[in-house]
Motif scaffolding. Structure first.
Motif, mmCIF file in Angstrom:
data_model
loop_
_atom_site.group_PDB
_atom_site.id
_atom_site.type_symbol
_atom_site.label_atom_id
_atom_site.label_comp_id
_atom_site.label_asym_id
_atom_site.label_seq_id
_atom_site.Cartn_x
_atom_site.Cartn_y
_atom_site.Cartn_z
ATOM 1 N N LEU A 111 0.789 -1.227 0.000
ATOM 2 C CA LEU A 111 0.000 0.000 0.000
ATOM 3 C C LEU A 111 0.824 1.281 0.000
ATOM 4 O O LEU A 111 0.349 2.304 -0.487
ATOM 5 N N PHE A 112 2.007 1.261 0.569
ATOM 6 C CA PHE A 112 2.759 2.491 0.776
ATOM 7 C C PHE A 112 3.877 2.713 -0.229
ATOM 8 O O PHE A 112 4.532 3.745 -0.191
ATOM 9 N N SER A 113 4.102 1.727 -1.151
ATOM 10 C CA SER A 113 5.306 1.892 -1.984
ATOM 11 C C SER A 113 5.231 1.272 -3.373
ATOM 12 O O SER A 113 5.327 1.985 -4.368
ATOM 13 N N ILE A 114 5.058 -0.059 -3.485
ATOM 14 C CA ILE A 114 5.257 -0.679 -4.795
ATOM 15 C C ILE A 114 4.034 -1.427 -5.327
ATOM 16 O O ILE A 114 3.959 -1.697 -6.524
ATOM 17 N N GLY A 115 3.072 -1.787 -4.482
ATOM 18 C CA GLY A 115 1.902 -2.498 -4.965
ATOM 19 C C GLY A 115 2.145 -3.980 -5.146
ATOM 20 O O GLY A 115 3.238 -4.497 -4.904
ATOM 21 N N LEU A 116 1.122 -4.669 -5.625
ATOM 22 C CA LEU A 116 1.156 -6.127 -5.694
ATOM 23 C C LEU A 116 1.939 -6.675 -6.879
ATOM 24 O O LEU A 116 2.484 -7.774 -6.809
ATOM 25 N N PHE A 117 1.984 -5.901 -7.984
ATOM 26 C CA PHE A 117 2.578 -6.428 -9.215
ATOM 27 C C PHE A 117 3.661 -5.507 -9.745
ATOM 28 O O PHE A 117 3.687 -4.306 -9.441
ATOM 29 N N ALA A 161 0.732 -7.513 -19.173
ATOM 30 C CA ALA A 161 -0.679 -7.200 -18.974
ATOM 31 C C ALA A 161 -1.549 -8.440 -18.794
ATOM 32 O O ALA A 161 -2.490 -8.441 -17.996
ATOM 33 N N ASN A 162 -1.247 -9.494 -19.521
ATOM 34 C CA ASN A 162 -2.116 -10.678 -19.496
ATOM 35 C C ASN A 162 -1.826 -11.596 -18.312
ATOM 36 O O ASN A 162 -2.640 -12.452 -17.968
ATOM 37 N N ASN A 163 -0.679 -11.435 -17.664
ATOM 38 C CA ASN A 163 -0.311 -12.290 -16.531
ATOM 39 C C ASN A 163 0.729 -11.567 -15.686
ATOM 40 O O ASN A 163 1.912 -11.897 -15.719
ATOM 41 N N PRO A 164 0.300 -10.563 -14.896
ATOM 42 C CA PRO A 164 1.258 -9.703 -14.176
ATOM 43 C C PRO A 164 2.169 -10.495 -13.239
ATOM 44 O O PRO A 164 1.756 -11.475 -12.615
ATOM 45 N N THR A 165 3.393 -10.026 -13.154
ATOM 46 C CA THR A 165 4.387 -10.632 -12.271
ATOM 47 C C THR A 165 4.250 -10.061 -10.861
ATOM 48 O O THR A 165 4.255 -8.837 -10.693
#
Length: 483
Positions: A132-138, A149-153
């Motif tokens: 939430l505070f910096s880089i996100g899930l992907f 886009a079709n299968n985020p890392t």
């Protein structure tokens, strides 16, 4: 030049008033001074950015301990105010070590593993500082879109979270007498947490991008190095930049807009990474911000409830009632309880995920995002409209407050009444002030037709026209849209 002047202004803080008027558990004064600063403080840009940051680096006094730590909550907000135009790396460290965050995401007194006593490091802060505070899930590209886009890392793994949880061990309340001291008062929330090496995990740790912290480092050194790995991750610029754009300008910025802002985050032009002043400047002077739908057909956003209320009070010279002691209140709720009508009160969200998610869809299945729409429920809209109705028809400059609540903020409707002989003139004023000149023609015409049915035999007729014009306009769907 206006931006430069705003950047240079002395911050208007909340702590002095809160310390003077709260016993530490009373939450009202913190909210009162927030509203006073939002309505009257000269450093409006700093106040606006701090409010945006409070919805990224979320804490909430709905937490029981923090509800009784209002000095600390106010201090945390002032930390956001003071760092609003600073460097993101410094802000991240201030957030990490603030006791309010330590309590909210259970990092304070986080201990190294002790299998014999079934203790393992708490993962709460480690997970949210990444998600939430910096880089996100992907992993993100420069425009903030997950890639591929079709299968985020995934940007990190569960193992990464566990390693950061080990980093964030060994921090205690400032001025605590021991690790298990139970006498925690408001004063323990007013300065950074302090390290206690006894409870810190000194083993080596593998973090983002394969960075390895060597064994034997101190609590503070591990924390500093770990925050550096987060700060230097390529996701931070687009992830934070996009959310600031959403809070300040538009819910669906173009990929190019986000990329331009992320580029400034990465380098402010002088080789400095994370310069928030440069980032805010870039967000607000960008062509897409300046030209709106001419630059992006999906431009715009729903206005947050408290932003709409501040606009309403400012536009109508809202003044605290005669017995209010300078404190602003809405018609139905004191401002610390405004969430009961709108779903939103400052630093009182129901979870660390804020009042709404940044990727909340405008409608089911929509490709457009509308974070604020998540709290625009029937209940909230109905309660908000009732509040506006009571404000417009009961708490105004001609009201006899001796028989009503003399603590409610009073609005001045005389400028509208002076224009109300002509329905076009009063609607022009409302269109300019509340809609930035973009009131939909059909809404304007319906309201004009109604105004023309109100007979004008004296000033009361003009005032009634002004009231109806204002109420029907401010509660129309289009009034929620930030142009």
């Amino acid at each position: 030049s206006w931006l430069d002047a705003q950047f240079a202004m002395t911050p208007s803080l909340t702590s002095p008033y809160t310390l003077a008027n709260s016993n530490g558990s009373r939450r009202e004064p913190r909210h009162y001074i927030w509203w006073e600063n939002a309505l009257s403080a000269p450093d409006q840009l700093r106040q606006r950015v701090a409010f945006a940051l409070s919805q990224i680096f979320v804490v909430s006094d709905l937490d029981f301990a923090l509800g009784n730590a209002q000095y600390g909550m106010s201090n945390y907000y002032d930390m956001l105010i003071n760092n609003a135009f600073g460097n993101y790396r410094n802000l991240l460290e201030e957030v990490t070590l603030h006791p309010v965050m330590g309590v909210y995401l259970s990092m304070v007194r986080n201990e190294k593993a002790n299998p014999a006593e079934n203790i393992r490091p708490d993962e709460n802060y480690a997970r949210e500082v990444l998600q939430l505070f910096s880089i996100g899930l992907f992993e993100l590209d420069s425009s903030g879109r997950p890639t591929p886009a079709n299968n985020p890392t995934p940007a990190y793994t569960q193992q990464t979270v566990e390693e950061y949880a080990r980093v964030f061990t060994g921090w205690n309340f400032p001025n605590a007498r021991s690790w298990t001291d139970t006498r925690i008062t408001n004063e323990n929330y007013l300065s950074r947490m302090v390290p206690d090496e006894t409870f810190h995990d000194t083993g080596s740790k593998t973090l983002l991008n394969g960075v390895v912290l060597p064994a034997g480092q101190s609590t503070a050194k591990d924390m500093s190095d770990a925050l550096d790995t987060i700060f230097n991750h390529p996701n931070v610029g687009p992830f934070i930049g996009r959310q600031l754009i959403q809070r300040l300008v538009t819910s669906n910025p173009s990929a190019a807009y986000v990329s331009r802002v992320a580029s400034v985050f990465n380098n402010n032009g002088n080789g400095v990474r994370g310069d928030l002043r440069a980032v805010i400047n870039a967000i607000l002077i960008d062509d897409e911000a300046q030209n709106g739908q001419l630059a992006n057909p999906d431009f715009g956003k729903i206005r947050e409830p408290v932003i709409k209320f501040t606009h309403f009070f400012r536009a109508l010279d809202g003044t605290p009632g005669p017995l209010a002691d300078g404190v602003h209140s809405t018609a139905d709720f004191t401002v610390d309880r405004i969430d009961e009508a709108t779903g939103q009160a400052v630093m009182s969200s129901r979870s660390v995920f804020n009042f709404y998610l940044p990727d909340n869809p405008l409608t089911n299945g929509s490709n457009l995002q509308s974070p604020e729409n998540q709290i625009m429920t029937e209940t909230n809209i109905g309660a908000t409209h009732n509040n506006y109705h009571h404000q417009v028809y009961r708490f105004h400059n001609r009201a006899d407050l001796s028989d009503d609540n003399p603590r409610v903020t009073v609005i001045d409707l005389e400028p509208l009444a002076a224009l109300a002989r002509s329905s076009d003139d009063v609607m022009d004023w409302i269109d300019l002030v509340f809609f930035s000149g973009a009131m939909p023609t059909d809404i304007r015409e319906v309201i004009k037709q109604h105004l023309n049915t109100i007979r004008i035999t004296n000033s009361d007729g003009l005032f009634a026209r002004a009231q109806d014009a204002l109420f029907l306009s401010i509660t129309s769907p289009a009034s929620n849209f930030q142009h």
